[in-house]
Write a protein that holds these residues in place. Structure first.
Motif, PDB file in Angstrom:
ATOM      1  N   ASP A  96      22.251  17.379  26.680  1.00  0.00           N
ATOM      2  CA  ASP A  96      21.985  18.586  25.896  1.00  0.00           C
ATOM      3  C   ASP A  96      21.283  19.643  26.741  1.00  0.00           C
ATOM      4  O   ASP A  96      21.578  20.834  26.630  1.00  0.00           O
ATOM      5  N   ALA A  97      20.359  19.203  27.601  1.00  0.00           N
ATOM      6  CA  ALA A  97      19.635  20.160  28.443  1.00  0.00           C
ATOM      7  C   ALA A  97      20.608  20.895  29.360  1.00  0.00           C
ATOM      8  O   ALA A  97      20.537  22.121  29.518  1.00  0.00           O
ATOM      9  N   GLU A  98      21.549  20.139  29.941  1.00  0.00           N
ATOM     10  CA  GLU A  98      22.526  20.774  30.826  1.00  0.00           C
ATOM     11  C   GLU A  98      23.480  21.671  30.051  1.00  0.00           C
ATOM     12  O   GLU A  98      23.922  22.710  30.554  1.00  0.00           O
ATOM     13  N   ALA A  99      23.800  21.234  28.827  1.00  0.00           N
ATOM     14  CA  ALA A  99      24.685  22.044  27.985  1.00  0.00           C
ATOM     15  C   ALA A  99      24.041  23.407  27.706  1.00  0.00           C
ATOM     16  O   ALA A  99      24.683  24.443  27.858  1.00  0.00           O
ATOM     17  N   VAL A 100      22.772  23.410  27.329  1.00  0.00           N
ATOM     18  CA  VAL A 100      22.060  24.670  27.054  1.00  0.00           C
ATOM     19  C   VAL A 100      22.057  25.537  28.308  1.00  0.00           C
ATOM     20  O   VAL A 100      22.374  26.726  28.272  1.00  0.00           O
ATOM     21  N   GLU A 101      21.737  24.912  29.422  1.00  0.00           N
ATOM     22  CA  GLU A 101      21.684  25.590  30.719  1.00  0.00           C
ATOM     23  C   GLU A 101      23.005  26.337  31.001  1.00  0.00           C
ATOM     24  O   GLU A 101      23.010  27.472  31.450  1.00  0.00           O
ATOM     25  N   ARG A 102      24.116  25.670  30.707  1.00  0.00           N
ATOM     26  CA  ARG A 102      25.418  26.277  30.970  1.00  0.00           C
ATOM     27  C   ARG A 102      25.795  27.338  29.942  1.00  0.00           C
ATOM     28  O   ARG A 102      26.302  28.391  30.289  1.00  0.00           O
ATOM     29  N   LEU A 103      25.565  26.981  28.665  1.00  0.00           N
ATOM     30  CA  LEU A 103      25.996  27.889  27.598  1.00  0.00           C
ATOM     31  C   LEU A 103      25.243  29.215  27.633  1.00  0.00           C
ATOM     32  O   LEU A 103      25.795  30.265  27.329  1.00  0.00           O
ATOM     33  N   ILE A 104      23.983  29.131  28.054  1.00  0.00           N
ATOM     34  CA  ILE A 104      23.180  30.347  28.071  1.00  0.00           C
ATOM     35  C   ILE A 104      23.644  31.291  29.176  1.00  0.00           C
ATOM     36  O   ILE A 104      23.392  32.484  29.137  1.00  0.00           O
TER      37      ILE A 104
END
Ligand code: ZN
Length: 220
Positions: free
Chosen positions: A124-132
């Protein structure tokens, strides 16, 4: 030989849509996303009064009912498989109830042994990092996902339009989205398929796009 029904799953930001399209082109499999099917339904004319009602609701921003998604996707899968082609389902199965409906459909059609679930893992942390960091084209809505290959793009690769960060791509809304569609939320679906004897394979979604694609080719 790859299985004929590949179900791509993964949290938002994992790149499953991009991978599904690329693998579809490589294998000559049909890429099926429920969003595309609904858009096609909206664009075309349906004579079915029940479908018409759903299309109207969707125009008002209400989610299209599950039964119509099933109908559209099942029809598409059937058409392709009967013509000898395979399919890649992209983001079509979003909850346990839907997983069970699809399982029932595959079982009834005797296609269960053709099914393989491909989980593209990303925390999830990496997902947020990418989506942002992802950007969207102001002209054609094409999404430029954040990756090593695309991070320096200055204009839309499709139409040359300006790429901007979407205002609703902020940490708070993304976290909410991940609560519903993130890794933890999707585990029960993977569990269900595993327990039902459907193979679930996993690839590391953190790698570069080309590497993820190669990894997928290895496990299907
Ligand atoms: Zn564009």
């Amino acid at each position: 030989m790859a299985n004929k029904i590949l179900v791509f799953m993964g949290p938002p930001g994992s790149g499953k849509g991009t991978q599904a399209k690329r693998l579809g082109a490589f294998l000559n499999f049909q890429h099926i996303s429920s969003g595309d099917l609904v858009r096609r339904l909206l664009a075309g004319d349906t004579v079915d009064p029940e479908e018409k009602k759903e299309v109207e609701k969707s125009r008002q921003g209400i989610l299209v009912a599950d039964w119509l998604i099933y109908k559209l996707v099942f029809k598409e899968i059937e058409k392709k498989l009967l013509s000898g082609r395979g399919v890649i389902l992209d983001g079509v199965i979003r909850n346990l109830e839907q997983a069970k409906e699809f399982f029932k459909f595959f079982t009834e059609k005797k296609w269960l042994e053709e099914v393989k679930i491909v989980w593209i893992a990303l925390s999830d942390a990496e997902a947020v990092e990418r989506l942002i960091k992802r950007r969207v084209c102001v002209k054609c809505n094409e999404i430029a996902a954040y990756s090593l290959e695309t991070k320096d793009l200055s204009v839309c690769p499709k139409c040359g339009g300006e790429l901007i960060i979407r205002p609703d791509d902020n940490v708070a809304t993304l976290k909410k989205r991940l609560e519903i569609q993130g890794t933890a939320a999707q585990q029960p679906i993977l569990e269900f398929f595993r327990n039902s004897g459907v193979p679930v394979v996993e690839v590391d979604g953190r790698s570069a796009i080309e590497k993820v694609l190669e990894d997928i080719k290895q496990v299907i």
